[in-house]
Design a protein around this motif. Structure first.
Motif, mmCIF file in Angstrom:
data_model
loop_
_atom_site.group_PDB
_atom_site.id
_atom_site.type_symbol
_atom_site.label_atom_id
_atom_site.label_comp_id
_atom_site.label_asym_id
_atom_site.label_seq_id
_atom_site.Cartn_x
_atom_site.Cartn_y
_atom_site.Cartn_z
ATOM 1 N N VAL A 26 0.877 -1.199 0.125
ATOM 2 C CA VAL A 26 -0.091 -0.038 -0.144
ATOM 3 C C VAL A 26 0.914 1.081 0.092
ATOM 4 O O VAL A 26 1.771 1.382 1.040
ATOM 5 C CB VAL A 26 -1.091 0.103 1.246
ATOM 6 N N LEU A 27 0.428 2.128 -0.850
ATOM 7 C CA LEU A 27 1.236 3.298 -1.095
ATOM 8 C C LEU A 27 0.160 4.483 -0.476
ATOM 9 O O LEU A 27 -0.717 4.495 -1.382
ATOM 10 C CB LEU A 27 2.009 3.603 -2.277
ATOM 11 N N HIS A 28 0.400 5.362 0.555
ATOM 12 C CA HIS A 28 -0.363 6.382 0.840
ATOM 13 C C HIS A 28 0.162 7.780 0.549
ATOM 14 O O HIS A 28 1.111 8.068 1.393
ATOM 15 C CB HIS A 28 -1.102 6.209 2.214
ATOM 16 N N LEU A 29 -0.128 8.666 -0.206
ATOM 17 C CA LEU A 29 0.393 9.702 -0.372
ATOM 18 C C LEU A 29 -0.650 10.950 -0.152
ATOM 19 O O LEU A 29 -1.529 11.075 -0.691
ATOM 20 C CB LEU A 29 0.960 9.966 -2.007
ATOM 21 N N ALA A 30 -0.209 11.797 0.884
ATOM 22 C CA ALA A 30 -1.066 12.967 1.305
ATOM 23 C C ALA A 30 -0.151 14.128 0.942
ATOM 24 O O ALA A 30 0.864 14.292 1.470
ATOM 25 C CB ALA A 30 -1.344 12.949 2.661
ATOM 26 N N THR A 74 -2.976 2.017 -4.115
ATOM 27 C CA THR A 74 -2.186 3.447 -4.101
ATOM 28 C C THR A 74 -3.416 4.512 -3.468
ATOM 29 O O THR A 74 -4.501 4.360 -4.243
ATOM 30 C CB THR A 74 -1.672 3.904 -5.315
ATOM 31 N N PHE A 75 -3.270 5.255 -2.485
ATOM 32 C CA PHE A 75 -4.310 6.122 -2.077
ATOM 33 C C PHE A 75 -3.552 7.669 -2.195
ATOM 34 O O PHE A 75 -2.669 7.812 -1.674
ATOM 35 C CB PHE A 75 -4.532 5.579 -0.568
ATOM 36 N N LEU A 76 -4.164 8.344 -3.275
ATOM 37 C CA LEU A 76 -3.708 9.697 -3.412
ATOM 38 C C LEU A 76 -4.789 10.564 -2.755
ATOM 39 O O LEU A 76 -5.788 10.907 -3.241
ATOM 40 C CB LEU A 76 -3.788 9.782 -4.960
ATOM 41 N N PHE A 122 -11.918 10.841 5.816
ATOM 42 C CA PHE A 122 -12.302 9.925 5.041
ATOM 43 C C PHE A 122 -10.971 8.781 5.246
ATOM 44 O O PHE A 122 -11.432 7.582 5.125
ATOM 45 C CB PHE A 122 -12.258 10.243 3.709
ATOM 46 N N SER A 123 -9.743 9.029 5.423
ATOM 47 C CA SER A 123 -8.959 8.119 5.645
ATOM 48 C C SER A 123 -8.803 7.237 6.535
ATOM 49 O O SER A 123 -8.884 6.105 6.425
ATOM 50 C CB SER A 123 -7.497 9.158 5.641
ATOM 51 N N ALA A 197 4.540 17.469 3.442
ATOM 52 C CA ALA A 197 3.548 16.422 2.993
ATOM 53 C C ALA A 197 3.913 14.980 3.517
ATOM 54 O O ALA A 197 4.943 14.665 4.080
ATOM 55 C CB ALA A 197 3.652 16.093 1.481
ATOM 56 N N LEU A 198 2.898 13.901 3.652
ATOM 57 C CA LEU A 198 3.076 12.791 4.245
ATOM 58 C C LEU A 198 2.951 11.776 3.185
ATOM 59 O O LEU A 198 1.753 11.393 2.634
ATOM 60 C CB LEU A 198 2.011 12.528 5.406
ATOM 61 N N ALA A 199 4.051 10.794 3.226
ATOM 62 C CA ALA A 199 3.953 9.616 2.234
ATOM 63 C C ALA A 199 4.121 8.322 3.524
ATOM 64 O O ALA A 199 5.143 8.112 4.190
ATOM 65 C CB ALA A 199 4.967 9.442 1.408
ATOM 66 N N VAL A 200 3.091 7.574 3.298
ATOM 67 C CA VAL A 200 3.024 6.411 4.335
ATOM 68 C C VAL A 200 3.078 5.117 3.412
ATOM 69 O O VAL A 200 2.283 5.098 2.637
ATOM 70 C CB VAL A 200 1.691 6.249 4.970
ATOM 71 N N ALA A 201 3.872 4.138 3.418
ATOM 72 C CA ALA A 201 4.070 2.968 2.751
ATOM 73 C C ALA A 201 3.952 1.716 3.705
ATOM 74 O O ALA A 201 4.759 1.699 4.660
ATOM 75 C CB ALA A 201 5.341 3.175 1.827
#
Length: 207
Positions: A26-30, A74-76, A122-123, A197-201
């Motif tokens: 899972v890749l989450h990019l905020a 992938t969550f954009l 939502f997240s 910005a936050l990127a969670v993987a």
């Protein structure tokens, strides 16, 4: 959840290699995004990355097309990540479709701008439903329903922004973290970010 690596970035952070996005479940990019409707493959995630040509700058859709990703999700979580120029016979050319073309199996993205409260709520709801065993598509629907029940996010512009692009029938095994974030020595930041910005993987098979 366990298996999470969090990266907090701003414009003074060293640029990252695109290869960092590979081999992730899972890749989450905020992040803030730059949507170019006239030249959709120049739309970009406003995080500091190094392109294959060695140039530092935002992560463009054109770079993602050759990223060789294999993310199950992938969550954009930015503004308008599913919006772009609509081409006859091809649909919308957007950051979401760039991630699909780059190898992601499924992308959760937004059709229009969302505020920080909506993005955060939502997240939280989405991942809670994923953890309960719902498919990605079902979790998006359930999270929309959660937002509709809250007065501050009850409007269609809030809950209706999120869509699934790709295979939404997947389920993911998300293991809860045994210790809270505050005890894990990892900084986790939500809310409105101007330069950050936050990127969670979630890495595969890594506890």
């Amino acid at each position: 959840f366990s298996q999470v690596r969090g990266l907090l970035l701003d414009h003074s952070s060293p640029s990252l290699e695109v290869s960092l996005l590979k081999d992730l479940q899972v890749l989450h990019l905020a992040s803030h995004v730059l949507v170019d409707h006239q030249n959709p493959w120049q739309s970009a995630i406003n995080l500091p990355f190094v392109s294959p040509t060695g140039q530092a700058g935002p992560l463009t859709a054109a770079t993602l097309l050759e990223a060789d990703l294999s993310n199950e999700l992938t969550f954009l979580n930015g503004c308008g990540t599913a919006s772009g120029r609509v081409l006859s016979g091809e649909g919308s050319s957007s950051l979401a479709t760039a991630f699909l073309a780059g190898g992601s199996h499924c992308v959760v993205a937004t059709q229009w701008p969302v505020d920080d409260l909506t993005a955060r709520n939502f997240s939280a709801a989405f991942y809670s439903f994923l953890e309960k065993g719902q498919t990605i598509g079902m979790a998006v629907t359930s999270a929309r329903g959660t937002l509709r029940q809250k007065p501050e996010t009850a409007g269609p512009l809030q809950w209706g922004a999120y869509v699934v692009v790709g295979d939404g029938d997947k389920t993911l095994e998300l293991e809860p973290r045994k210790h809270p974030w505050r005890n894990a020595g990892i900084g986790f930041l939500t809310g409105g970010l101007i330069l950050a910005a936050l990127a969670v993987a979630l890495r595969r098979n890594r506890i």
